[in-house]
Design an enzyme around this catalytic site. Structure first.
Site, mmCIF file in Angstrom:
data_model
loop_
_atom_site.group_PDB
_atom_site.id
_atom_site.type_symbol
_atom_site.label_atom_id
_atom_site.label_comp_id
_atom_site.label_asym_id
_atom_site.label_seq_id
_atom_site.Cartn_x
_atom_site.Cartn_y
_atom_site.Cartn_z
ATOM 1 N N ASP A 20 0.867 -1.160 0.000
ATOM 2 C CA ASP A 20 0.000 0.000 0.000
ATOM 3 C C ASP A 20 0.915 1.225 0.000
ATOM 4 O O ASP A 20 2.101 1.133 0.347
ATOM 5 C CB ASP A 20 -0.902 -0.003 1.231
ATOM 6 C CG ASP A 20 -1.798 1.217 1.306
ATOM 7 O OD1 ASP A 20 -2.423 1.564 0.290
ATOM 8 O OD2 ASP A 20 -1.863 1.834 2.388
ATOM 9 N N ASP A 22 -0.064 5.101 0.878
ATOM 10 C CA ASP A 22 -0.267 6.123 1.899
ATOM 11 C C ASP A 22 -0.228 5.505 3.291
ATOM 12 O O ASP A 22 -1.050 4.657 3.635
ATOM 13 C CB ASP A 22 -1.610 6.827 1.687
ATOM 14 C CG ASP A 22 -1.717 7.454 0.306
ATOM 15 O OD1 ASP A 22 -0.789 8.176 -0.077
ATOM 16 O OD2 ASP A 22 -2.727 7.219 -0.385
#
Length: 255
Positions: A20, A22
């Protein structure tokens, strides 16, 4: 597939690593949090459109309803939690239109303004792990619900670290459901030439950890940037770390 060593993961057991973005690679989760809070609190205090509970939006709302999800899903889920009903609207609704998609676009404008003004750099520990995985020749991907992922990677100078990016724009173009569905992670593994049972997922959001668990990925690592160790474990993480530096073997000094 954990092992007894100075680090909790033997990377040679795996064929690909899916990050991922952020809150895992870059601290842009904090920018997203501020943008969501500004947008929702302005909406909640600005009138009674849609009815429902108008109490102030909090960080707890972010982690429960928004974190890690595609933008419009986050708007929908938060409004539903408050009993607020708005029209769905269109993807290109202007930011001042009080529809699900208008509010989502308002949040996106706020995020982009902060990114352009302040820039972003990768977490030092995350960059160390990227360096280590590159030295091992493992193929890497970013899997992000945000359509801003390529811009964030470019701003952080990390675009060249990843063989593919499966972001919100790719998910929309290919008809892939967003997290907590596993489809975007599965797609990234396919692009890298492997399958979930040979790939690692790294996620800080409950929805993302659930996606990794739902896809039966070989190893799902939670990164605790605020969601909580137990919460990420309950969502399906096999291992939870506070920083990706914990996944890098220590430098061995020559005798």
């Amino acid at each position: 597939m954990l092992h007894d060593s100075t680090t909790p993961v033997d990377w040679s057991d795996y064929a690909a690593v899916l990050f991922d973005l952020d809150g895992v690679v870059t601290p842009t989760a904090e920018v997203h949090m501020r943008a969501w809070a500004e947008m929702f609190n302005a909406f909640l205090s600005g009138g009674d459109a849609g009815g429902g509970d108008r109490a102030a939006y909090t960080d707890a709302d972010y982690f429960a309803h928004v974190d890690g999800k595609p933008r419009f899903d986050g708007v929908r889920d938060f409004l539903s939690s408050r009993g607020i009903e708005l029209p769905e609207g269109e993807d290109d609704d202007p930011a001042d239109r009080e529809t699900v998609k208008g509010l989502g676009n308002r949040k996106n404008d706020a995020f982009n303004a902060v990114l352009e003004r302040d820039g972003v750099e990768g977490y030092p520990g995350s960059v160390r792990l990227l360096d280590h995985l590159r030295s091992l020749g493992l193929p890497l991907a970013v899997v992000s619900s945000s359509a801003n992922a390529p811009a964030v990677l470019e701003t952080a100078g990390l675009s060249d670290r990843f063989a593919t990016v499966v972001d919100g724009a790719v998910a929309k173009a290919e008809g892939l459901p967003g997290k907590p569905a596993p489809d975007t992670f599965v797609r990234a593994a396919e692009v890298l030439g492997t399958t979930p049972d040979r790939a690692v997922v790294l996620e800080d959001a409950v929805s993302g950890v659930r996606a990794g668990a739902a896809g039966d990925f070989a190893l799902v690592i939670g990164v605790d940037r605020g969601a909580g160790v137990q919460t990420l474990t309950d969502a399906g993480a096999h291992l939870v770390v506070a920083d990706l530096d914990e996944l890098v073997p220590p430098t061995q000094d020559a005798p």
